[in-house]
Write an enzyme that holds these catalytic residues in place. Structure first.
Site, PDB file in Angstrom:
ATOM      1  CB  SER A 103      -1.000  -0.047   1.304  1.00  0.00           C
ATOM      2  OG  SER A 103      -1.538   1.368   1.362  1.00  0.00           O
ATOM      3  CG  HIS A 104       0.248   4.961  -2.499  1.00  0.00           C
ATOM      4  ND1 HIS A 104       0.167   3.693  -3.339  1.00  0.00           N
ATOM      5  CD2 HIS A 104       0.978   5.697  -3.141  1.00  0.00           C
ATOM      6  CE1 HIS A 104       0.326   4.191  -4.613  1.00  0.00           C
ATOM      7  NE2 HIS A 104       0.749   5.288  -4.523  1.00  0.00           N
ATOM      8  CB  SER A 105      -0.616   4.327   4.074  1.00  0.00           C
ATOM      9  OG  SER A 105      -0.894   3.855   5.349  1.00  0.00           O
TER      10      SER A 105
END
Lengths: 128, 248
Positions: A8-10
């Site tokens: 994920s981007h996070s």
């Protein structure tokens, strides 16, 4: 056992998705990777490659779940470099796909292809 | 131009690109704030600074240098620009193994475009860097293969084409990349990736002018500065006319 990687981007989103998938994934190896390493939102290929190799503990392959655009590209780049026999990116929603994949990976004799298919079935599921 | 001169030109082009990315950091970030995640300027600046550092220890071979820049961008840029710019340079650098010539620079440019399209699954009209790269690469190839231009003139025309491509991204709706989530609200904003491509191509052209002026040949054996030409393909920028000395 087929391993799973959540990208994920996070970092926190990746960890959270792993947490949810683990509830039903038994002892399936699930790696979570996200962020750019300096606290920013994003993805880079090197940590994904490391996670893929770590998830391939038993050498039976890895299915990678990704969120948005650059996660897809960086996961593809990572797979080109990763020292594993079989690893694929699933074309699936990252949360539901990870859950489906975790369940599928617990099946006896589960294969990368079967786990990927299970993850991709999540794309067609209607919630309402 | 021998391999050493080609290597030097590549190093200069990379330095010029790094300077430009630093200078345009806030411009690119502002463009990205409007329709993306507001990190393109900082990401490109960080990536090119890393590329400069890695070039210090790299061998003076054109393909190796370009590949080194690609590897640095892949690992340091982050976001979609990392794999798109860096991964494509890495793959296209293979076309320069025999050095930079008019022919190899065309092959480099084509491979670069092809890799960006495959990796990003984007086509012309999606409001992405492909809208700048495609006209630049097609113009470069045609100028050399059909119109018999020398590489410097061809590169100038390619930069002009990229500039028109960047302008084309403003009125259209994004179909790929983060901006696509905005739907129609992406209309009216210039694409950041197409813009950085143009800036990089402009720098490539400037460095090519210094190295190729009066020293250009177009046949396959020529030791042109193709290298520089090749790199621009990757970046894609526009510029005024590349008139300068044609291949004389």
């Amino acid at each position: 056992m087929v391993g799973i990687v959540v990208v994920s981007h996070s970092e926190r989103a990746a960890e959270g998705i792993r947490e949810i998938a683990r509830e039903m994934g038994g002892d399936v190896r699930i790696e979570a990777v996200g962020g750019t390493g300096d606290g920013q939102i994003g993805t880079t290929p090197e940590p994904i490659r490391e996670a893929v190799e770590a998830a391939d503990g038993s050498g039976e392959g890895v299915v990678v779940l990704v969120d948005l655009g650059s996660a897809v590209m960086n996961a593809e780049l990572a797979l080109e470099e990763a020292a594993v026999d079989e690893a694929v990116v699933a074309d699936a929603p990252v949360l539901e796909g990870a859950l489906n994949a975790a369940v599928a990976a617990t099946a006896p004799n589960a294969t990368v292809e079967a786990v990927r298919e299970a993850a991709e079935e999540a794309a067609g599921v209607s919630k309402l | 131009m021998d391999r050493e001169a080609q290597a030097e030109a590549i190093r200069e082009a990379t330095a010029a690109m790094a300077d430009r990315m630093a200078a345009e950091k806030s411009v690119l970030t502002d463009l990205d704030s409007a329709i993306g995640d507001a990190d393109h300027g900082a990401n490109m600046n960080r990536g090119f600074q890393a590329a400069l550092e890695r070039l210090e220890d790299a061998d003076d071979d054109p393909a190796t240098l370009v590949k080194t820049v690609g590897v640095a961008l892949v690992s340091e840029v982050g976001g979609a620009a990392g794999p798109l710019y860096g991964g494509s340079l890495m793959k296209a650098s293979g076309e320069l193994e025999e050095g930079v010539t008019a022919e190899s620079s065309v092959a480099f440019a084509e491979r670069y475009l092809e890799t960006v399209e495959e990796r990003g699954k984007a086509s012309v009209g999606d409001k992405t860097m492909v809208d700048a790269i495609t006209p630049a690469v097609h113009t470069y190839k045609k100028s050399i293969e059909v119109d018999d231009c020398d590489p410097l003139e061809a590169l100038g025309k390619a930069v002009d084409a990229a500039e028109r491509g960047v302008a084309f991204t403003t009125p259209i709706r994004a179909k790929k990349g983060r901006a696509s989530y905005l739907g129609w609200r992406s209309v009216g904003h210039q694409d950041p990736g197409a813009t950085s491509t143009l800036y990089l191509l402009e720098e490539l052209l400037e460095v090519a002018r210094e190295h190729l002026d009066g020293d250009v040949e177009t046949d396959a054996e020529a030791d042109v500065d193709p290298e520089e030409l090749a790199e621009p393909a990757a970046g894609g920028e526009v510029d005024e006319s590349a008139n300068s000395d044609g291949g004389s």
